[in-house]
Write a protein that holds these residues in place. Structure first.
Motif, PDB file in Angstrom:
ATOM      1  N   TYR A 115       3.009   8.547   1.912  1.00  0.00           N
ATOM      2  CA  TYR A 115       3.000   7.126   1.544  1.00  0.00           C
ATOM      3  C   TYR A 115       3.468   6.231   2.681  1.00  0.00           C
ATOM      4  O   TYR A 115       3.031   5.080   2.799  1.00  0.00           O
ATOM      5  CB  TYR A 115       3.843   6.895   0.283  1.00  0.00           C
ATOM      6  N   LEU A 122      -4.932   9.689   8.366  1.00  0.00           N
ATOM      7  CA  LEU A 122      -4.910   9.716   6.905  1.00  0.00           C
ATOM      8  C   LEU A 122      -6.200  10.251   6.307  1.00  0.00           C
ATOM      9  O   LEU A 122      -6.184  10.838   5.219  1.00  0.00           O
ATOM     10  CB  LEU A 122      -4.683   8.302   6.361  1.00  0.00           C
ATOM     11  N   ILE A 140       0.837  -1.203   0.000  1.00  0.00           N
ATOM     12  CA  ILE A 140       0.000   0.000   0.000  1.00  0.00           C
ATOM     13  C   ILE A 140       0.873   1.255   0.000  1.00  0.00           C
ATOM     14  O   ILE A 140       0.530   2.263  -0.627  1.00  0.00           O
ATOM     15  CB  ILE A 140      -0.985   0.009   1.197  1.00  0.00           C
ATOM     16  N   SER A 141       2.038   1.178   0.649  1.00  0.00           N
ATOM     17  CA  SER A 141       2.971   2.305   0.614  1.00  0.00           C
ATOM     18  C   SER A 141       3.479   2.527  -0.807  1.00  0.00           C
ATOM     19  O   SER A 141       3.583   3.668  -1.273  1.00  0.00           O
ATOM     20  CB  SER A 141       4.143   2.032   1.561  1.00  0.00           C
ATOM     21  N   ALA A 143       0.714   4.090  -2.888  1.00  0.00           N
ATOM     22  CA  ALA A 143       0.626   5.516  -2.567  1.00  0.00           C
ATOM     23  C   ALA A 143       1.769   6.283  -3.217  1.00  0.00           C
ATOM     24  O   ALA A 143       1.597   7.437  -3.640  1.00  0.00           O
ATOM     25  CB  ALA A 143       0.637   5.707  -1.050  1.00  0.00           C
ATOM     26  N   TYR A 170       0.542   5.522   4.949  1.00  0.00           N
ATOM     27  CA  TYR A 170      -0.301   4.480   4.362  1.00  0.00           C
ATOM     28  C   TYR A 170       0.310   3.097   4.618  1.00  0.00           C
ATOM     29  O   TYR A 170      -0.407   2.129   4.897  1.00  0.00           O
ATOM     30  CB  TYR A 170      -0.482   4.709   2.859  1.00  0.00           C
ATOM     31  N   PRO A 204      -6.463   4.377  -0.833  1.00  0.00           N
ATOM     32  CA  PRO A 204      -5.619   5.560  -1.097  1.00  0.00           C
ATOM     33  C   PRO A 204      -6.134   6.419  -2.242  1.00  0.00           C
ATOM     34  O   PRO A 204      -6.070   7.659  -2.176  1.00  0.00           O
ATOM     35  CB  PRO A 204      -4.258   4.946  -1.443  1.00  0.00           C
TER      36      PRO A 204
END
Length: 273
Positions: A36, A96, A24-25, A28, A39, A150
């Motif tokens: 990011y 977030l 997920i980083s 992002a 995330y 995201p």
């Protein structure tokens, strides 16, 4: 000592949580989001909480695998880990969150409901026990939280993303979940109608590999040439090789370290862009 540490890392779901966080980083990062890393931490702690909570719920059921017996023995530790990771995941989610929109609520609440009823029965069956739904419930939840959240939270409106990027990752999650259905053949009821149960182990492996090849070509060549890096190719090729060498005798460590860990390679390729 190393084996003991490794067992705790695997059995407490740190590998899959780390892979979710890195992926997920990386996603992002593709969207050039400055937060990011937040995330990534959200993905790590939320996955850690959900997966360990599911293990605790499964440990109270009649069918006890060696893994679930270990969970029962270490239930206090896992409960503490669920509480801590849940609090941190909730904090990062609030941090977030840009706006409480209906779509964000559907993604988060929907993902939570699917994750809960994946192991908790409604009547006589839970989601994973319903015919054909086990693998799709996993892919849907991962796509909703890892890919869609995201995008929706940051108001990213890109038709190409919705037409190619999201479906590609949905099928990626199906491809990497198929090996776990092969592993679970000895535990899953025939009525679940998982892909290996329907087409056999070898054909299930072929389906998984074909999906990964199509995803690699579709994402790296046809749709998003910026993703076509050596690390991206290595990540996809690694998963293909790992799936090709699956046998029914492979240990849980093969799945939970190598195949789950292979997801992290894809996330790292996105971070390297």
């Amino acid at each position: 000592m190393f084996k003991i540490i490794l067992k705790y890392i695997v059995h407490l779901n740190f590998v899959i949580a780390s892979s979710a966080g890195i992926l997920i980083s990386g996603i992002a990062n593709i969207f050039t989001l400055d937060n990011y890393l937040d995330y990534g931490l959200f993905g790590f702690f939320s996955t850690l909480c959900v997966y360990n909570s599911q293990r605790l719920l499964k440990a109270n059921m009649n069918t006890k695998t060696p893994w679930l017996k270990w969970v029962s023995k270490h239930s206090i530790l896992i409960i503490v880990l669920c509480i801590v990771s849940g609090i941190l995941g909730a904090y990062l989610f609030i941090r977030l969150l840009n706006d409480i929109t209906p779509i964000v609520l559907v993604l988060v609440i929907g993902g939570t409901i699917i994750s809960f009823f994946y192991v908790v029965r409604i009547g006589r069956k839970n989601i994973r026990e319903l015919p054909h739904l086990k693998i799709h419930s996993i892919a849907l939840t991962w796509t909703a939280i890892i890919v869609l959240f995201p995008m929706v939270n940051e108001n990213i409106h890109n038709m190409e993303m919705f037409l190619f990027f999201i479906p590609a990752h949905y099928f990626y999650f199906i491809a990497v979940a198929i090996p776990f259905d092969i592993r679970d053949l000895k535990y899953d009821a025939p009525t679940q109608r998982t892909i290996p149960q329907v087409v056999g182990t070898q054909n299930a492996k072929i389906i998984s590999i074909i999906l990964l090849i199509l995803i690699m070509v579709g994402l790296g060549v046809v749709s998003f040439s910026s993703l076509l890096t050596p690390l991206f190719g290595l990540a996809m090729l690694t998963q293909i090789i790992l799936i090709a060498f699956i046998t029914e005798k492979r240990s849980d460590f093969y799945y939970t370290i190598l195949i789950d860990g292979g997801i992290a390679l894809l996330g790292l390729s996105y971070l390297a862009i």
